[in-house]
Design an enzyme around this catalytic site. Structure first.
Site, PDB file in Angstrom:
ATOM      1  CE  LYS A  77      -1.862  -1.724   3.443  1.00 26.34           C
ATOM      2  NZ  LYS A  77      -2.255  -2.110   4.942  1.00 26.34           N
TER       3      LYS A  77
ATOM      4  NE  ARG B 258      -5.488  -2.341   9.537  1.00 32.38           N
ATOM      5  CZ  ARG B 258      -4.473  -1.655   9.146  1.00 32.38           C
ATOM      6  NH1 ARG B 258      -4.452  -0.484   8.695  1.00 32.38           N
ATOM      7  NH2 ARG B 258      -3.241  -2.233   9.012  1.00 32.38           N
TER       8      ARG B 258
ATOM      9  NE  ARG C 232       6.846  -3.408   6.915  1.00 27.55           N
ATOM     10  CZ  ARG C 232       5.441  -3.084   6.555  1.00 27.55           C
ATOM     11  NH1 ARG C 232       5.273  -2.457   5.489  1.00 27.55           N
ATOM     12  NH2 ARG C 232       4.748  -3.759   7.194  1.00 27.55           N
TER      13      ARG C 232
ATOM     14  NE  ARG D  97       6.961  -0.977  10.784  1.00 27.61           N
ATOM     15  CZ  ARG D  97       5.843  -0.937   9.764  1.00 27.61           C
ATOM     16  NH1 ARG D  97       6.110  -0.201   9.133  1.00 27.61           N
ATOM     17  NH2 ARG D  97       5.044  -1.757   9.761  1.00 27.61           N
TER      18      ARG D  97
ATOM     19  NE  ARG E   2       0.612  -5.107  11.317  1.00 31.03           N
ATOM     20  CZ  ARG E   2       1.637  -4.407  10.433  1.00 31.03           C
ATOM     21  NH1 ARG E   2       2.694  -5.315  10.583  1.00 31.03           N
ATOM     22  NH2 ARG E   2       1.383  -3.804   9.558  1.00 31.03           N
TER      23      ARG E   2
HETATM   24  P1  AMP Z   1      -0.155  -0.721   9.120  1.00 32.14           P
HETATM   25  O1  AMP Z   1       1.205  -0.267   9.002  1.00 32.14           O
HETATM   26  O2  AMP Z   1      -0.990  -0.006   8.170  1.00 32.14           O
HETATM   27  O3  AMP Z   1      -0.540  -2.033   9.102  1.00 32.14           O
HETATM   28  O4  AMP Z   1      -0.857  -0.164  10.374  1.00 32.14           O
HETATM   29  C1  AMP Z   1      -0.055  -0.645  11.718  1.00 32.14           C
HETATM   30  C2  AMP Z   1      -0.918  -0.453  12.886  1.00 32.14           C
HETATM   31  O5  AMP Z   1      -1.685   0.870  12.921  1.00 32.14           O
HETATM   32  C3  AMP Z   1      -2.252  -1.466  12.714  1.00 32.14           C
HETATM   33  O6  AMP Z   1      -1.499  -2.636  13.156  1.00 32.14           O
HETATM   34  C4  AMP Z   1      -3.125  -1.085  13.622  1.00 32.14           C
HETATM   35  O7  AMP Z   1      -2.623  -1.075  15.034  1.00 32.14           O
HETATM   36  C5  AMP Z   1      -2.941   0.368  13.535  1.00 32.14           C
HETATM   37  N1  AMP Z   1      -4.021   1.126  12.564  1.00 32.14           N
HETATM   38  C6  AMP Z   1      -3.803   1.616  11.275  1.00 32.14           C
HETATM   39  N2  AMP Z   1      -4.870   1.801  10.458  1.00 32.14           N
HETATM   40  C7  AMP Z   1      -5.880   1.409  11.342  1.00 32.14           C
HETATM   41  C8  AMP Z   1      -7.550   1.455  11.151  1.00 32.14           C
HETATM   42  N3  AMP Z   1      -7.789   1.676  10.158  1.00 32.14           N
HETATM   43  N4  AMP Z   1      -8.017   0.847  12.174  1.00 32.14           N
HETATM   44  C9  AMP Z   1      -7.532   0.369  13.279  1.00 32.14           C
HETATM   45  N5  AMP Z   1      -6.242   0.287  13.340  1.00 32.14           N
HETATM   46  C10 AMP Z   1      -5.456   0.999  12.500  1.00 32.14           C
END
Ligand code: AMP
Length: 196
Positions: free
Chosen positions: A13, A88, A127, A142, A153
């Site tokens: 993304k 999400r 990563r 991270r 995740r």
């Molecule tokens: P990502 O790098 O996009 O996977 O986001 C990292 C972390 O941020 C996720 O594991 C969630 O804890 C939090 N997060 C990001 N976007 C959302 C969302 N739309 N809803 C809930 N938690 C989010």
């Protein structure tokens, strides 16, 4: 143009969002970047979000929707935007539509970067390795890229995010992209599908 980009952890993304936004002249709005910045600078939102992000859990909806509302009403958002990391869940997708309705806006496309679970895992581990070589600060940021957290995740993606794809498909807003290809090929497929 108003877009959201969807996909599991490691689907690409962030990688795709940047060139796409530059090409279209729109703002990139990444909820995870904003959450990480808020955590690093220890703001109120950051403190509330921290416990969830570090465990790989979803941050509660009320915290996020307020933030998204603030961001979408800033001046640069009038030219268009691409939301990354939000929505999400099907609930968040619906909540976003309510918010857009309220602002007199409409979403154009939901771009779904489709990859297998194995690709998600190997890209996230890759990563993690590259961050490990970087500074201690980025390593701390991270924490959510540790193997068992990555698995959590990925599971959350299947449980909570996949159902959202039906939401956009039903509304004929879904563009599904094969994201197992190289970044350049993915970029090309997105451009083709957006313009067809
Ligand atoms: P990502 O790098 O996009 O996977 O986001 C990292 C972390 O941020 C996720 O594991 C969630 O804890 C939090 N997060 C990001 N976007 C959302 C969302 N739309 N809803 C809930 N938690 C989010």
């Amino acid at each position: 143009v108003k877009l959201v980009i969807l996909g599991g952890p490691g689907a690409g993304k962030g990688t795709q969002a940047q060139p796409l936004c530059r090409h279209l002249g729109i703002s990139e709005i990444s909820t995870s970047n904003i959450l990480r910045e808020a955590i690093a600078s220890n703001t109120e939102l950051g403190r509330q979000a921290k416990i969830y992000v570090e465990k790989g859990e979803l941050v509660p909806d009320p915290i996020l929707i307020e933030f998204v509302r603030n961001r979408l009403t800033q001046p640069d958002a009038t030219v268009g935007w691409l939301l990354e990391g939000y929505p999400r869940t099907a609930f968040q997708a619906e909540e976003l539509d309510f918010l857009l309705d309220d602002l007199g806006l409409e979403l154009d496309w939901a771009i779904y970067l489709q990859v297998t679970a194995a690709v998600m895992m190997s890209r996230c581990l890759g990563r993690q390795a590259s961050v490990g070589e970087a500074s201690a600060t980025s390593l701390k940021l991270r924490l959510d890229d540790q193997p068992q957290i990555i698995q959590r995740r990925i599971n959350l993606f299947y449980e909570r995010t996949m159902p959202m794809l039906e939401y956009y498909e039903y509304r004929q807003r879904l563009l599904t992209i094969n994201a197992d290809q190289s970044p350049q090929q993915v970029q090309q497929e997105i451009s083709q599908k957006l313009h067809s």
